[in-house]
Motif scaffolding. Structure first.
Motif, mmCIF file in Angstrom:
data_model
loop_
_atom_site.group_PDB
_atom_site.id
_atom_site.type_symbol
_atom_site.label_atom_id
_atom_site.label_comp_id
_atom_site.label_asym_id
_atom_site.label_seq_id
_atom_site.Cartn_x
_atom_site.Cartn_y
_atom_site.Cartn_z
ATOM 1 N N TYR A 186 0.821 -1.210 0.000
ATOM 2 C CA TYR A 186 0.000 0.000 0.000
ATOM 3 C C TYR A 186 0.857 1.264 0.000
ATOM 4 O O TYR A 186 1.892 1.322 0.679
ATOM 5 C CB TYR A 186 -0.915 0.044 1.221
ATOM 6 C CG TYR A 186 -1.964 -1.049 1.239
ATOM 7 C CD1 TYR A 186 -3.187 -0.865 0.602
ATOM 8 C CD2 TYR A 186 -1.720 -2.252 1.905
ATOM 9 C CE1 TYR A 186 -4.155 -1.862 0.625
ATOM 10 C CE2 TYR A 186 -2.689 -3.256 1.930
ATOM 11 C CZ TYR A 186 -3.891 -3.054 1.292
ATOM 12 O OH TYR A 186 -4.846 -4.046 1.317
ATOM 13 N N ALA A 187 0.365 2.266 -0.710
ATOM 14 C CA ALA A 187 0.980 3.595 -0.696
ATOM 15 C C ALA A 187 -0.048 4.599 -0.180
ATOM 16 O O ALA A 187 -1.246 4.447 -0.420
ATOM 17 C CB ALA A 187 1.426 3.990 -2.096
ATOM 18 N N PRO A 188 0.382 5.644 0.547
ATOM 19 C CA PRO A 188 -0.558 6.704 0.936
ATOM 20 C C PRO A 188 -1.239 7.284 -0.305
ATOM 21 O O PRO A 188 -0.612 7.491 -1.348
ATOM 22 C CB PRO A 188 0.348 7.732 1.616
ATOM 23 C CG PRO A 188 1.489 6.926 2.147
ATOM 24 C CD PRO A 188 1.727 5.862 1.113
ATOM 25 N N GLU B 238 -5.964 10.055 4.892
ATOM 26 C CA GLU B 238 -6.764 8.972 5.458
ATOM 27 C C GLU B 238 -6.727 7.678 4.658
ATOM 28 O O GLU B 238 -7.098 6.631 5.178
ATOM 29 C CB GLU B 238 -8.231 9.414 5.576
ATOM 30 C CG GLU B 238 -8.442 10.632 6.458
ATOM 31 C CD GLU B 238 -9.908 11.019 6.520
ATOM 32 O OE1 GLU B 238 -10.727 10.160 6.859
ATOM 33 O OE2 GLU B 238 -10.225 12.180 6.213
ATOM 34 N N PHE B 239 -6.266 7.728 3.402
ATOM 35 C CA PHE B 239 -6.424 6.574 2.531
ATOM 36 C C PHE B 239 -5.086 6.015 2.067
ATOM 37 O O PHE B 239 -4.070 6.713 2.027
ATOM 38 C CB PHE B 239 -7.261 6.949 1.306
ATOM 39 C CG PHE B 239 -8.685 7.295 1.641
ATOM 40 C CD1 PHE B 239 -9.650 6.310 1.727
ATOM 41 C CD2 PHE B 239 -9.046 8.610 1.891
ATOM 42 C CE1 PHE B 239 -10.956 6.622 2.047
ATOM 43 C CE2 PHE B 239 -10.355 8.937 2.211
ATOM 44 C CZ PHE B 239 -11.311 7.928 2.288
ATOM 45 N N VAL B 240 -5.125 4.751 1.699
ATOM 46 C CA VAL B 240 -3.998 4.096 1.037
ATOM 47 C C VAL B 240 -4.540 3.352 -0.182
ATOM 48 O O VAL B 240 -5.727 3.042 -0.268
ATOM 49 C CB VAL B 240 -3.266 3.119 1.977
ATOM 50 C CG1 VAL B 240 -2.559 3.859 3.092
ATOM 51 C CG2 VAL B 240 -4.233 2.076 2.557
ATOM 52 N N PHE C 205 4.212 10.412 -5.876
ATOM 53 C CA PHE C 205 5.103 10.403 -4.715
ATOM 54 C C PHE C 205 5.865 11.708 -4.530
ATOM 55 O O PHE C 205 6.570 11.872 -3.533
ATOM 56 C CB PHE C 205 6.094 9.225 -4.760
ATOM 57 C CG PHE C 205 5.436 7.880 -4.736
ATOM 58 C CD1 PHE C 205 5.019 7.325 -3.536
ATOM 59 C CD2 PHE C 205 5.206 7.176 -5.899
ATOM 60 C CE1 PHE C 205 4.386 6.089 -3.506
ATOM 61 C CE2 PHE C 205 4.583 5.935 -5.885
ATOM 62 C CZ PHE C 205 4.170 5.394 -4.684
ATOM 63 N N GLN C 206 5.720 12.659 -5.442
ATOM 64 C CA GLN C 206 6.437 13.925 -5.285
ATOM 65 C C GLN C 206 5.732 14.824 -4.258
ATOM 66 O O GLN C 206 4.513 14.805 -4.113
ATOM 67 C CB GLN C 206 6.505 14.672 -6.613
ATOM 68 C CG GLN C 206 7.472 14.081 -7.614
ATOM 69 C CD GLN C 206 7.662 14.993 -8.819
ATOM 70 O OE1 GLN C 206 7.442 16.202 -8.734
ATOM 71 N NE2 GLN C 206 8.079 14.410 -9.940
ATOM 72 N N ARG D 203 6.049 14.296 0.606
ATOM 73 C CA ARG D 203 6.536 13.257 -0.297
ATOM 74 C C ARG D 203 5.922 11.910 0.074
ATOM 75 O O ARG D 203 5.705 11.615 1.251
ATOM 76 C CB ARG D 203 8.071 13.169 -0.184
ATOM 77 C CG ARG D 203 8.702 12.320 -1.273
ATOM 78 C CD ARG D 203 10.205 12.355 -1.170
ATOM 79 N NE ARG D 203 10.672 11.409 -0.153
ATOM 80 C CZ ARG D 203 11.950 11.071 0.019
ATOM 81 N NH1 ARG D 203 12.880 11.630 -0.733
ATOM 82 N NH2 ARG D 203 12.299 10.226 0.954
ATOM 83 N N GLY D 204 5.632 11.099 -0.914
ATOM 84 C CA GLY D 204 5.206 9.727 -0.629
ATOM 85 C C GLY D 204 3.768 9.398 -0.992
ATOM 86 O O GLY D 204 3.314 8.285 -0.727
#
Length: 892
Positions: A543-545, A560-562, A587-588, A608-609
């Motif tokens: 999972y990514a934010p 709140e989400f991924v 991700f920037q 970032r992320g």
């Protein structure tokens, strides 16, 4: 007058008559019975109206015994409107007594009004409209059979008057007529070309429905005729023969329009029924030739010359000619809901209006209007502002003269029961003229059917400007209420899009498959802070934010989400939804905002992320990021946004169009204020457990060595207040600086309203409840090293919580601290007023805690309520882990 009794009568009558007709159908299906039921209803109500007007034959009173004979009489004088009944559904077969009993509940005064037949028709067919909307909700398309029902909307009486007074009335005024007594006439608007005689003025309603617009137009025509010295009866006959035209795909509605006009004309002379048998109102029909699909295209259909003797020659003539005045309330239906043939027709025939059905009618009605004539309409107002209607605005600006616009906004159509059916009524003169500015009347700040017309002539709502002024704004939205200073800013300064990259994010096409709230998944499967897609994939995490907009919050938050973004799901997403646009920006670090907002722009920094969503569109520019964020968070930017996005939908193109001044002399102060607000907003966000960076409750942070919770709360209250005041002061400083830059001191105040500061102050009950939630999390093992997993909701639950308080704040202050917690929970709950502290806490944990937990976590609770030894317990296990073996019966 309350129309509820009309609706009740029409709905009940339909059920009664359909059931009666079905009982006589003899197995030929329900369609024939439905048709017969309507014919019964139409004749019954028509005779009631004739009776109220005193137009029935003296020897045939309106009784059950005479009903059949009266129907025959009605068909004889108006054969075009009332053809003969189908045999098995004769007039004598109608349940007259039962229908008359229902009609007795309607005030007799209703049937004396010509427009009542239209209202009854609309209510009678309400079920068909509901069926059409149900089809839309299920993802279906509105086909020919449903189109009339789905697009039928009442036009408010005052808007009908505005449209007719400023179109037909304007032609009359241009010819030297008097406008006294016309309460919705827009003085000072450009005038159309005059017409020399009343008999030569033609007015058409291409979506005539039940004729509400033509009925009022008849009254205005009568005024014009009488001013020329005509006899009233001769005028009535001439109006029906020479002046009024109408078209619609709904044949029954056309019949009601004809009948209502005949009733109105009959008021002026008994010979009207004998002298007028045919009106210029047609139900649009289709064939296999020139009018293929005309039953769906309606008045949008156009043909050239037709062969002599062509069966639909009159239809071809009425649809192809031009009129002095065209007035209508066109059908509203989004392009995605239309059938494929209709969509393709709009693309080919009306490219400037292809985005919406009503937009195509704007072009069509302008084409039906002669040079110097007036096209008057009421529509949804989106065409005035949205970028998808830019070509339509260009068409209007280049080919017509905007005479006046009554911008009515929300709650215009009472019968739609939709507050957000935002509308505008407008009058366009065919042909571009530059002899007078346009008049705009802004009624969007009034939210009742009474207040809008009452403020029509309020000078504060009146704006007058040249329509060329709209060309100074990107995509030429019809923003008429802004000042010349704002327009100058758009003309003279570079748009924000020249300084940074603005991108719309991804759409998964199936959020249920790909998107989760962060607390629904194992934390160790989330990769935070990755710099790009490659680094994320190297992490091996799933999972990514995921930034997808959110509610109103400035500077930082709404994280709140991924999203499932590992190699497997990345590959799936690259082929689904919108196929991962703007990938190089994933991700920037950047700036993001919420797509919707009514009174403010919810813009935040994005660390970032993050991967970002279509509802979390983003801007990227490292060097100027904080300056740009401060600008977007300012009142100046929202003023500009209100100009280019008044529909409160903030698309990437809207934000990119904002004029930006970068003033190096003010940069340091602006960036300092922005940096401080970001830090303070992050600290505020992380003080509550919906943040993935939440660690310790703020009341414990304010009392690290124990003590009284009351003292900790006082310190927390002071800290939160200082944070709030600082953020507010910084926002006001930012506002001041940008207001100075743009020369907007006379238009904007730098002051920030309390409600617009999105960091939180202390709230006793909320903060104590969040302490209890934190305590429950500690007892259940969510926070710290606890491994309990289950918290039984028994009488002992208060003692368990007391143990938590004693451990964290000290045994010495336990009773005082429990009393403080209990006092915060008592509120206005009478049952807790005199209970002990432990009893109050027990009552809250057993009755209210879980319901509030579910609400806070937006129906995705972290804890579960489970059956436990004949009672209930709270259960917690890390997402993805196995339930403790002692838990056997989880409630689904």
């Amino acid at each position: 007058m309350n129309k509820a009794e009309l609706k009740t009568f029409a709905v009940s009558a339909r059920k009664l008559l359909v059931n009666a007709a079905i009982s006589r159908s003899g197995g030929d299906g329900t369609d024939g019975a439905e048709r017969a039921a309507y014919l019964w209803f139409a004749r019954f109500t028509a005779l009631r109206c004739m009776e109220a007007g005193g137009y029935l034959p003296r020897d045939l009173p309106n009784t059950k015994e005479n009903f059949a004979a009266l129907c025959d009489w009605l068909g004889g004088i108006m054969p075009e409107i009332f053809p003969v009944f189908p045999g098995k559904y004769s007039a004598s077969a109608m349940p007259y007594d039962a229908l008359a009993a229902l009609a007795a509940q309607v005030g007799a005064e209703w049937f004396a009004r010509q427009e009542v037949v239209g209202w009854l028709y609309q209510y009678y067919n309400g079920e068909a409209k509901e069926q059409a909307f149900a089809l839309l909700r299920d993802g279906g398309k509105i086909l020919k059979a449903h189109l009339a029902a789905a697009t039928r909307v009442f036009t408010p009486e005052w808007i009908v008057k505005y449209l007719v007074q400023n179109s037909l009335g304007a032609v009359y005024a241009a010819s030297g007529g008097c406008t006294d007594g016309w309460e919705y006439y827009a003085d000072g608007a450009p005038q159309p070309a005059p017409v020399t005689a009343a008999t030569r003025i033609t007015l058409a309603d291409p979506c005539v429905g039940c004729g509400f617009i033509l009925l009022y137009a008849f009254d205005v025509f009568m005024e014009i005729y009488l001013s020329e010295g005509w006899d009233a009866e001769e005028a009535a006959v001439s109006i029906l023969r020479n002046n009024l035209y109408g078209m619609d795909i709904d044949g029954d509605a056309c019949g009601m329009a004809r009948f209502a006009l005949m009733l109105k004309a009959r008021r002026y002379g008994a010979a009207v029924f004998d002298r007028v048998k045919t009106l210029n109102i047609i139900a649009i029909r289709e064939d296999g030739g020139l009018f293929r699909n005309a039953g769906e295209y309606g008045s949008l259909a156009r043909v050239g010359a037709v062969p002599e003797g062509y069966p639909l020659a009159k239809q071809a003539e009425l649809l192809s000619r031009q009129y002095d005045v065209v007035v209508t309330n066109p059908p509203y239906m989004g392009k995605k809901s239309l059938s494929a043939p209709l969509r393709e027709f709009l693309d080919a025939r009306y490219p400037a209006g292809k985005s919406e059905l009503y937009a195509a009618f704007i072009v069509a009605c302008a084409e039906m209007t002669r040079e110097g004539g007036v096209c008057a309409m009421v529509t949804i107002h989106s065409w005035m502002f949205l970028s998808s209607f830019e070509n339509l605005r260009a068409y209007v600006l280049e080919r017509t003269t905007i005479a006046s616009v009554a911008h009515t906004g929300a709650a215009t159509f009472e019968t739609l029961n939709a507050f957000n059916a935002l509308a505008a009524a407008f009058c366009l003169i065919q042909g571009r003229r530059r002899d007078a500015p346009s008049v705009f009347i802004r009624l969007t700040e009034y939210y009742t059917a009474r207040d809008k017309p009452a403020n029509f002539h309020n000078a504060e709502n009146r704006y007058v400007l040249e329509q060329d002024a709209f060309n100074s704004l990107p995509k030429r939205p019809f923003i008429y209420w802004i000042s010349e200073n704002v327009r100058r800013a758009f003309r003279e300064h570079k748009p924000l899009g020249d300084y940074c990259a603005l991108r719309q994010g991804l759409a998964t096409g199936d959020n249920g498959r790909f998107v989760r709230r962060w607390y629904e998944v194992p934390r160790e499967e989330i990769a935070f802070g990755c710099a790009d897609v490659a680094e994320f994939h190297r992490s091996g995490k799933k999972y990514a934010p995921y930034n997808k907009g959110g509610g109103y919050r400035k500077w930082y938050g709404c994280n709140e989400f991924v999203i499932k973004f590992d190699r497997e799901h990345y590959a799936l997403l690259s082929k689904s939804g919108n196929c991962l646009p703007s990938r190089r920006f994933y991700f920037q670090e950047g700036i993001t905002w919420s797509l919707f907002g009514f009174e403010n722009f919810s813009v935040r920094c994005k660390p970032r992320g993050f991967v970002f969503d279509v509802s979390g569109a983003s801007a990227f520019h490292g060097d100027d990021a904080k300056y740009i964020l401060a600008f977007l968070a300012s009142k100046v930017a929202f003023l500009f946004l209100s100009a280019v996005a008044p529909t409160v939908n903030f698309q990437v193109g809207n934000v990119a169009a904002l004029p930006l001044i970068i003033d190096e002399s003010k940069r340091a102060r602006i960036e300092r204020a922005a940096s401080e607000n970001i830090a303070l907003s992050k600290a505020d966000w992380d003080s509550f457990e919906l943040s993935w960076d939440f660690a310790v409750h703020p009341l414990l942070q304010q009392s690290p060595h124990g003590g009284l919770i009351a003292d900790a709360y006082a310190r927390w209250d002071a800290l939160a207040k200082r944070r709030y005041d600082t953020v507010r002061a910084n926002e006001e400083e930012i506002n001041r600086l940008f207001i100075e830059m743009y020369g907007l001191r006379d238009e904007l105040s730098p002051d920030v309203a309390e409600r617009d500061v999105s960091v939180r102050t202390a709230v006793l009950e909320r903060d104590v409840k969040s302490l209890i939630s934190y305590g429950a999390g500690c007892l259940l093992g969510r926070y710290g090293d606890g491994t309990r997993g289950v918290l039984p909701l028994t009488d002992a639950v208060a003692d368990a919580f007391a143990g938590f308080i004693a451990a964290r704040f000290g045994e010495r202050f336990l009773e005082q601290n429990l009393a403080f917690v209990a006092d915060a929970l008592r509120g206005g709950n009478a049952s807790r007023a005199n209970a002990s502290a432990r009893a109050v806490i027990r009552d809250y944990l057993m009755k209210d805690f879980y319901k509030e937990h579910v609400k806070i976590y937006k129906k995705h609770p972290v804890y579960r309520l489970v059956d436990w030894n004949g009672g209930k317990a709270l259960f917690f296990a890390e997402p993805g882990s196995v339930s403790p073996p002692c838990v056997r019966n989880l409630e689904k």
